[in-house]
Every structure is written in structure tokens, then in C-alpha cells.
Design a protein around this motif. Structure first.
Motif, PDB file in Angstrom:
ATOM      1  N   THR A   4      31.889  -2.714  29.585  1.00 29.55           N
ATOM      2  CA  THR A   4      33.309  -2.825  30.065  1.00 29.55           C
ATOM      3  C   THR A   4      34.016  -1.238  29.745  1.00 29.55           C
ATOM      4  O   THR A   4      33.277  -0.398  28.832  1.00 29.55           O
ATOM      5  CB  THR A   4      34.457  -3.409  29.709  1.00 29.55           C
ATOM      6  OG1 THR A   4      34.732  -3.275  28.371  1.00 29.55           O
ATOM      7  CG2 THR A   4      34.259  -4.771  29.788  1.00 29.55           C
ATOM      8  N   SER A   5      34.806  -0.356  30.419  1.00 27.88           N
ATOM      9  CA  SER A   5      35.203   0.684  30.431  1.00 27.88           C
ATOM     10  C   SER A   5      35.832   0.974  29.090  1.00 27.88           C
ATOM     11  O   SER A   5      35.773   2.011  28.177  1.00 27.88           O
ATOM     12  CB  SER A   5      35.634   1.318  31.998  1.00 27.88           C
ATOM     13  OG  SER A   5      36.672   0.740  31.614  1.00 27.88           O
ATOM     14  N   THR A   6      36.525  -0.023  28.705  1.00 28.30           N
ATOM     15  CA  THR A   6      38.232  -0.078  28.055  1.00 28.30           C
ATOM     16  C   THR A   6      36.802   0.018  26.415  1.00 28.30           C
ATOM     17  O   THR A   6      36.884   0.891  25.415  1.00 28.30           O
ATOM     18  CB  THR A   6      38.660  -1.343  27.554  1.00 28.30           C
ATOM     19  OG1 THR A   6      39.072  -1.445  28.638  1.00 28.30           O
ATOM     20  CG2 THR A   6      39.630  -1.847  25.987  1.00 28.30           C
ATOM     21  N   ALA A   7      35.687  -1.264  26.448  1.00 31.99           N
ATOM     22  CA  ALA A   7      34.266  -1.084  24.934  1.00 31.99           C
ATOM     23  C   ALA A   7      33.813   0.387  25.767  1.00 31.99           C
ATOM     24  O   ALA A   7      32.896   0.810  24.142  1.00 31.99           O
ATOM     25  CB  ALA A   7      33.699  -2.163  25.365  1.00 31.99           C
ATOM     26  N   ALA A  32      32.547  -6.319  24.790  1.00 34.93           N
ATOM     27  CA  ALA A  32      32.372  -5.021  25.338  1.00 34.93           C
ATOM     28  C   ALA A  32      31.615  -4.839  25.990  1.00 34.93           C
ATOM     29  O   ALA A  32      31.470  -4.547  27.289  1.00 34.93           O
ATOM     30  CB  ALA A  32      31.593  -4.779  24.406  1.00 34.93           C
ATOM     31  N   VAL A  33      30.487  -5.796  26.489  1.00 36.08           N
ATOM     32  CA  VAL A  33      29.036  -6.259  27.019  1.00 36.08           C
ATOM     33  C   VAL A  33      29.200  -8.053  28.356  1.00 36.08           C
ATOM     34  O   VAL A  33      29.199  -8.632  27.535  1.00 36.08           O
ATOM     35  CB  VAL A  33      27.669  -6.576  27.348  1.00 36.08           C
ATOM     36  CG1 VAL A  33      26.905  -6.612  27.478  1.00 36.08           C
ATOM     37  CG2 VAL A  33      27.869  -5.357  25.648  1.00 36.08           C
ATOM     38  N   VAL A  34      29.587  -7.018  29.526  1.00 38.78           N
ATOM     39  CA  VAL A  34      29.658  -8.464  30.617  1.00 38.78           C
ATOM     40  C   VAL A  34      28.514  -8.650  31.315  1.00 38.78           C
ATOM     41  O   VAL A  34      28.129  -7.970  32.102  1.00 38.78           O
ATOM     42  CB  VAL A  34      30.826  -8.411  31.565  1.00 38.78           C
ATOM     43  CG1 VAL A  34      30.903  -9.115  32.443  1.00 38.78           C
ATOM     44  CG2 VAL A  34      31.810  -7.893  31.019  1.00 38.78           C
ATOM     45  N   LEU A  35      27.832  -9.664  30.547  1.00 39.77           N
ATOM     46  CA  LEU A  35      26.501  -9.941  31.403  1.00 39.77           C
ATOM     47  C   LEU A  35      26.327 -10.363  32.652  1.00 39.77           C
ATOM     48  O   LEU A  35      27.453 -11.130  33.412  1.00 39.77           O
ATOM     49  CB  LEU A  35      25.595 -10.928  30.472  1.00 39.77           C
ATOM     50  CG  LEU A  35      25.410 -11.061  28.805  1.00 39.77           C
ATOM     51  CD1 LEU A  35      24.822 -12.186  28.841  1.00 39.77           C
ATOM     52  CD2 LEU A  35      24.453 -10.422  28.707  1.00 39.77           C
ATOM     53  N   THR A  36      25.057 -10.705  33.527  1.00 40.18           N
ATOM     54  CA  THR A  36      25.684 -11.380  34.719  1.00 40.18           C
ATOM     55  C   THR A  36      25.256 -12.513  34.477  1.00 40.18           C
ATOM     56  O   THR A  36      24.610 -13.405  33.633  1.00 40.18           O
ATOM     57  CB  THR A  36      24.434 -10.444  35.928  1.00 40.18           C
ATOM     58  OG1 THR A  36      23.563 -10.559  34.997  1.00 40.18           O
ATOM     59  CG2 THR A  36      24.439  -8.953  36.226  1.00 40.18           C
ATOM     60  N   GLY A  37      25.208 -13.217  35.757  1.00 41.53           N
ATOM     61  CA  GLY A  37      24.743 -14.712  35.852  1.00 41.53           C
ATOM     62  C   GLY A  37      23.708 -15.676  35.039  1.00 41.53           C
ATOM     63  O   GLY A  37      22.891 -16.137  34.316  1.00 41.53           O
ATOM     64  N   LEU A  61      30.080 -10.487  25.813  1.00 41.82           N
ATOM     65  CA  LEU A  61      29.571 -10.214  24.130  1.00 41.82           C
ATOM     66  C   LEU A  61      30.141  -9.303  23.583  1.00 41.82           C
ATOM     67  O   LEU A  61      30.291  -8.253  24.063  1.00 41.82           O
ATOM     68  CB  LEU A  61      28.267 -10.224  24.026  1.00 41.82           C
ATOM     69  CG  LEU A  61      27.097 -11.351  25.193  1.00 41.82           C
ATOM     70  CD1 LEU A  61      25.040 -10.641  24.966  1.00 41.82           C
ATOM     71  CD2 LEU A  61      27.386 -12.569  24.501  1.00 41.82           C
ATOM     72  N   ASP A  62      29.899  -9.594  22.243  1.00 46.33           N
ATOM     73  CA  ASP A  62      30.550  -8.693  20.960  1.00 46.33           C
ATOM     74  C   ASP A  62      29.287  -6.898  20.723  1.00 46.33           C
ATOM     75  O   ASP A  62      28.642  -7.625  20.884  1.00 46.33           O
ATOM     76  CB  ASP A  62      31.275  -8.792  20.005  1.00 46.33           C
ATOM     77  CG  ASP A  62      32.571 -10.009  19.900  1.00 46.33           C
ATOM     78  OD1 ASP A  62      32.984  -9.145  21.264  1.00 46.33           O
ATOM     79  OD2 ASP A  62      32.429 -10.700  19.618  1.00 46.33           O
ATOM     80  N   LEU A  63      30.081  -5.941  20.930  1.00 46.18           N
ATOM     81  CA  LEU A  63      28.806  -5.278  20.371  1.00 46.18           C
ATOM     82  C   LEU A  63      29.489  -4.772  19.216  1.00 46.18           C
ATOM     83  O   LEU A  63      31.013  -4.632  18.616  1.00 46.18           O
ATOM     84  CB  LEU A  63      29.388  -3.901  21.412  1.00 46.18           C
ATOM     85  CG  LEU A  63      28.969  -2.538  20.640  1.00 46.18           C
ATOM     86  CD1 LEU A  63      27.006  -2.725  20.442  1.00 46.18           C
ATOM     87  CD2 LEU A  63      28.875  -1.564  21.830  1.00 46.18           C
ATOM     88  N   TYR A 135      25.199 -11.564  20.350  1.00 39.18           N
ATOM     89  CA  TYR A 135      25.858 -10.272  20.339  1.00 39.18           C
ATOM     90  C   TYR A 135      25.097  -8.885  20.123  1.00 39.18           C
ATOM     91  O   TYR A 135      23.255  -9.855  20.490  1.00 39.18           O
ATOM     92  CB  TYR A 135      27.336  -9.699  19.205  1.00 39.18           C
ATOM     93  CG  TYR A 135      26.627 -10.194  17.645  1.00 39.18           C
ATOM     94  CD1 TYR A 135      25.874  -8.819  15.933  1.00 39.18           C
ATOM     95  CD2 TYR A 135      26.015 -11.473  16.994  1.00 39.18           C
ATOM     96  CE1 TYR A 135      24.963  -8.742  15.410  1.00 39.18           C
ATOM     97  CE2 TYR A 135      25.198 -11.381  16.024  1.00 39.18           C
ATOM     98  CZ  TYR A 135      24.630  -9.958  14.932  1.00 39.18           C
ATOM     99  OH  TYR A 135      24.004 -10.372  13.742  1.00 39.18           O
ATOM    100  N   ILE A 136      25.708  -8.142  20.717  1.00 36.35           N
ATOM    101  CA  ILE A 136      24.706  -6.837  20.457  1.00 36.35           C
ATOM    102  C   ILE A 136      25.113  -5.756  19.483  1.00 36.35           C
ATOM    103  O   ILE A 136      26.279  -5.581  18.894  1.00 36.35           O
ATOM    104  CB  ILE A 136      25.179  -6.298  21.889  1.00 36.35           C
ATOM    105  CG1 ILE A 136      25.188  -7.041  23.174  1.00 36.35           C
ATOM    106  CG2 ILE A 136      24.356  -4.501  21.830  1.00 36.35           C
ATOM    107  CD1 ILE A 136      23.245  -7.349  23.667  1.00 36.35           C
ATOM    108  N   ASP A 137      23.552  -5.282  18.772  1.00 42.27           N
ATOM    109  CA  ASP A 137      24.585  -4.018  17.584  1.00 42.27           C
ATOM    110  C   ASP A 137      23.521  -3.387  17.393  1.00 42.27           C
ATOM    111  O   ASP A 137      23.255  -2.470  16.941  1.00 42.27           O
ATOM    112  CB  ASP A 137      24.272  -5.124  16.467  1.00 42.27           C
ATOM    113  CG  ASP A 137      22.935  -5.350  16.079  1.00 42.27           C
ATOM    114  OD1 ASP A 137      21.953  -5.389  16.308  1.00 42.27           O
ATOM    115  OD2 ASP A 137      22.795  -5.259  14.475  1.00 42.27           O
TER     116      ASP A 137
END
Length: 150
Positions: A4-7, A32-37, A61-63, A135-137
Motif C-alpha cells: 500500500t502507498s501508506t506502507a 502493508a501488503v495486499v495479496l491477490t486472491g 500481510l504485515d511487514l 508476514y513479510i520480513d
């Protein structure tokens, strides 16, 4: 939608703060991260196989940027803005889900040519816990050598 732009703005702020402090701090950028379906479904299937039980994957997902910042900026010598850009590319809607040798999921975008003279892939490991936290790290530019440290 991917990051997302905010993330992305929060990630750039994190990188600036980490550089000013000479050390990255623990942080979580929520939602932070919006996945596709399709990405969500594939990751859930991989996680279920990995953990041997049903493991849903959230759509968002969070980052947690500390590990990736330490690896790409401190260890490999790239800049914080480059780290953020790689995360944005690696989490894009065009990223496909794959697995490593141990069966852990990742997102990957192949054939990146950003003018460095090397074509490389961007891999974003997807982390998970037995409690179902996903999550993503990190982000890994596969095939792009680390910069030489002075």
C-alpha cells in the motif's frame, strides 16, 4: 494492489530512521501488503503442506522490515530506498508464488533489469508461525551481487 502507498511511505521512513541511527530497530508495518486472491490461495496451500495442517493465509500481510534492512543495507551494502523499491516490486500483483527447497513459500518476480547491467529475480520470502501468523520480513535480489563495501 501489493504494498500500500501508506506502507511504502512508512517503509521509507523506517529506512531513513535506521540510517540515522546506524541500526535498524524492530517495527511492524501493519496491513502493508495486499495479496491477490490467487497469491493468497497459493500461499495457503503451500503453508498447509509445510505445516501439515490447514493454514489459512490472510489477504493482507504485515511487514517487519528489520531483518531485510540488516541483510540488504547493512550486510550487502545497498541503500534503504533500493531495499524499499525491491520490496514493492517483489510484492507486486505480478509476483508468482513459489517454494524453496524446504517447502517454504515466497513471492518472486523474474527478469528484473534496472540498468545495473545484470538481469536478476526478486524473491520475497513469506514467513509463518505454527499459530498461523503470516508476514513479510525480507527481499532477496537473486543474481545481483552485493555491493563492495569500502
Amino acid at each position: 494492489m501489493a504494498i500500500t502507498s501508506t506502507a511504502y511511505t512508512a517503509l521509507l521512513q523506517y529506512c531513513a530512521e535506521a540510517k540515522a541511527l546506524s541500526s535498524p530497530h524492530r517495527a511492524t508495518i501493519r496491513g502493508a501488503v495486499v495479496l491477490t486472491g490467487s497469491q493468497q490461495q497459493c500461499i495457503a496451500q503451500v503453508l498447509s503442506a509445510l505445516w501439515g495442517k490447514a493454514m489459512p493465509c490472510p489477504l493482507v500481510l504485515d511487514l517487519k522490515p528489520q531483518h531485510g534492512y540488516q541483510s540488504r543495507v547493512h550486510k550487502d551494502g545497498f541503500g534503504g530506498e533500493q531495499y524499499a523499491e525491491w520490496l514493492a516490486v517483489g510484492c507486486a500483483d505480478v509476483a508468482v508464488v513459489g517454494t524453496d527447497k524446504r517447502g517454504r513459500p515466497h513471492l518472486i518476480v523474474n527478469g528484473i533489469n534496472d540498468g545495473r547491467g545484470t538481469i536478476y529475480d526478486i524473491m520475497v520470502p513469506v514467513r509463518s508461525t505454527t499459530e498461523g501468523v503470516v508476514y513479510i520480513d525480507d527481499v532477496i535480489p537473486l543474481g545481483l551481487p552485493a555491493k563492495k563495501r569500502a
